[in-house]
Write a protein that holds these residues in place. Structure first.
Motif, PDB file in Angstrom:
ATOM      1  N   ILE A  48       0.851  -1.234   0.019  1.00  0.00           N
ATOM      2  CA  ILE A  48       0.078  -0.038  -0.219  1.00  0.00           C
ATOM      3  C   ILE A  48       0.718   1.109   0.032  1.00  0.00           C
ATOM      4  O   ILE A  48       1.557   1.614   0.838  1.00  0.00           O
ATOM      5  CB  ILE A  48      -0.958  -0.060   1.295  1.00  0.00           C
ATOM      6  CG1 ILE A  48      -1.708  -1.362   1.070  1.00  0.00           C
ATOM      7  CG2 ILE A  48      -1.840   1.467   1.071  1.00  0.00           C
ATOM      8  CD1 ILE A  48      -2.548  -1.451   2.471  1.00  0.00           C
ATOM      9  N   ILE A  49       1.025   1.996  -1.225  1.00  0.00           N
ATOM     10  CA  ILE A  49       1.654   2.993  -1.190  1.00  0.00           C
ATOM     11  C   ILE A  49       1.081   4.184  -1.896  1.00  0.00           C
ATOM     12  O   ILE A  49      -0.060   4.245  -2.305  1.00  0.00           O
ATOM     13  CB  ILE A  49       2.810   2.816  -2.154  1.00  0.00           C
ATOM     14  CG1 ILE A  49       2.565   2.427  -3.500  1.00  0.00           C
ATOM     15  CG2 ILE A  49       3.873   1.711  -1.608  1.00  0.00           C
ATOM     16  CD1 ILE A  49       3.480   2.421  -4.534  1.00  0.00           C
ATOM     17  N   ILE A  50       1.503   5.314  -1.583  1.00  0.00           N
ATOM     18  CA  ILE A  50       1.054   6.907  -2.230  1.00  0.00           C
ATOM     19  C   ILE A  50       1.514   7.032  -3.659  1.00  0.00           C
ATOM     20  O   ILE A  50       2.888   6.649  -3.941  1.00  0.00           O
ATOM     21  CB  ILE A  50       1.633   8.020  -1.422  1.00  0.00           C
ATOM     22  CG1 ILE A  50       0.833   7.850  -0.038  1.00  0.00           C
ATOM     23  CG2 ILE A  50       0.995   9.234  -2.081  1.00  0.00           C
ATOM     24  CD1 ILE A  50       1.453   9.005   0.787  1.00  0.00           C
ATOM     25  N   SER A  51       0.594   7.022  -4.719  1.00  0.00           N
ATOM     26  CA  SER A  51       1.067   6.726  -6.089  1.00  0.00           C
ATOM     27  C   SER A  51       2.013   7.757  -6.507  1.00  0.00           C
ATOM     28  O   SER A  51       2.887   7.389  -7.415  1.00  0.00           O
ATOM     29  CB  SER A  51      -0.244   7.248  -6.929  1.00  0.00           C
ATOM     30  OG  SER A  51      -0.714   8.303  -6.890  1.00  0.00           O
ATOM     31  N   VAL A  61      -5.905   1.993  -7.963  1.00  0.00           N
ATOM     32  CA  VAL A  61      -5.316   3.347  -7.683  1.00  0.00           C
ATOM     33  C   VAL A  61      -6.614   3.899  -7.193  1.00  0.00           C
ATOM     34  O   VAL A  61      -7.804   3.958  -7.599  1.00  0.00           O
ATOM     35  CB  VAL A  61      -4.865   4.270  -8.952  1.00  0.00           C
ATOM     36  CG1 VAL A  61      -4.829   5.685  -8.605  1.00  0.00           C
ATOM     37  CG2 VAL A  61      -3.630   3.705  -9.462  1.00  0.00           C
ATOM     38  N   GLN A  62      -6.531   4.731  -5.969  1.00  0.00           N
ATOM     39  CA  GLN A  62      -7.758   5.387  -5.421  1.00  0.00           C
ATOM     40  C   GLN A  62      -7.477   6.478  -4.609  1.00  0.00           C
ATOM     41  O   GLN A  62      -6.567   5.951  -3.780  1.00  0.00           O
ATOM     42  CB  GLN A  62      -8.631   4.472  -4.616  1.00  0.00           C
ATOM     43  CG  GLN A  62      -9.935   5.027  -4.226  1.00  0.00           C
ATOM     44  CD  GLN A  62     -10.934   3.960  -3.674  1.00  0.00           C
ATOM     45  OE1 GLN A  62     -10.458   2.792  -3.273  1.00  0.00           O
ATOM     46  NE2 GLN A  62     -12.179   4.084  -3.590  1.00  0.00           N
ATOM     47  N   ASN A  63      -7.692   7.720  -4.929  1.00  0.00           N
ATOM     48  CA  ASN A  63      -7.415   8.773  -4.046  1.00  0.00           C
ATOM     49  C   ASN A  63      -5.796   9.139  -3.936  1.00  0.00           C
ATOM     50  O   ASN A  63      -5.504   9.134  -2.769  1.00  0.00           O
ATOM     51  CB  ASN A  63      -8.033   8.973  -2.782  1.00  0.00           C
ATOM     52  CG  ASN A  63      -9.496   9.125  -2.919  1.00  0.00           C
ATOM     53  OD1 ASN A  63      -9.805   9.620  -3.806  1.00  0.00           O
ATOM     54  ND2 ASN A  63     -10.323   8.641  -1.752  1.00  0.00           N
ATOM     55  N   LEU A  65      -3.651   6.688  -3.497  1.00  0.00           N
ATOM     56  CA  LEU A  65      -3.249   5.479  -2.809  1.00  0.00           C
ATOM     57  C   LEU A  65      -3.261   4.400  -3.993  1.00  0.00           C
ATOM     58  O   LEU A  65      -4.151   4.115  -4.528  1.00  0.00           O
ATOM     59  CB  LEU A  65      -3.786   5.004  -1.609  1.00  0.00           C
ATOM     60  CG  LEU A  65      -3.919   5.959  -0.645  1.00  0.00           C
ATOM     61  CD1 LEU A  65      -4.922   5.266   0.569  1.00  0.00           C
ATOM     62  CD2 LEU A  65      -2.444   5.842  -0.075  1.00  0.00           C
ATOM     63  N   ALA A  67      -2.872  -0.197  -4.119  1.00  0.00           N
ATOM     64  CA  ALA A  67      -2.735  -1.210  -3.272  1.00  0.00           C
ATOM     65  C   ALA A  67      -2.738  -2.502  -4.348  1.00  0.00           C
ATOM     66  O   ALA A  67      -3.515  -2.498  -5.269  1.00  0.00           O
ATOM     67  CB  ALA A  67      -3.843  -1.408  -2.322  1.00  0.00           C
TER      68      ALA A  67
END
Length: 167
Positions: A48-51, A61-63, A65, A67
């Motif tokens: 789980i990372i910040i894009s 991809v969601q907001n 983030l 996963a």
């Protein structure tokens, strides 16, 4: 006296046998040997990372983030978990002579360790930067246990020494 939150006494030795070799592998060996890296042990794991921060092979991809599962080197994570579990076992292993005063020493040492660890975090955040700060944060993650164990053992030895002098 029964303490539900304490591990049996033998967990102290299990904890030290977990912590010491993995701490050596984490902090000392990489400084001298280049052959040990994070890819020594790797397997697919949920990431789980910040894009914006990293490239990622696939995922949802969601907001901002992301996963998904990706093969990742996990040796650093295994070492941190082993060190943390080892220190948890040492810190919360029952003493052979566990009584109300030892419980008081545990509480006093824990409160003292939280205060000292907070001061350590403030000083480290204020004065350390870059890669040195990253190493500091990794050390800081386990320093609460180290400070607590040191303070509790110091107080326990002091209590036993004073108790031995009175008899």
């Amino acid at each position: 006296m029964k303490k539900d939150y304490l591990f049996p006494y033998r967990f102290k030795w299990i904890g030290w046998s977990l912590f010491l070799p993995f701490a050596l592998l984490f902090f000392v060996v990489p400084a001298f040997f280049d052959f040990i890296d994070d890819d020594l042990i790797s397997f697919p794991t949920l990431m789980i990372i910040i894009s914006e921060l990293d490239n990622f092979d696939g995922g949802n991809v969601q907001n901002g983030l992301i996963a998904g599962f990706q093969r990742e080197g996990m040796f650093d994570e295994i070492r941190i978990v082993a060190m943390s579990l080892g220190l948890l076992f040492v810190a919360f292993a029952r003493e052979k002579d566990e009584d109300e005063y030892v419980e008081h020493l545990r509480l006093h040492s824990f409160v003292w360790a939280i205060k000292a660890n907070t001061v350590l975090l403030i000083l480290g955040t204020w004065f350390l930067f870059g890669g040195l700060y990253l190493w500091f944060v990794l050390f800081w993650l386990i320093s609460l246990f180290l400070i607590y164990i040191a303070k509790f053992q110091w107080e326990l030895r002091k209590m036993r020494k004073e108790g031995g002098d009175e008899e």
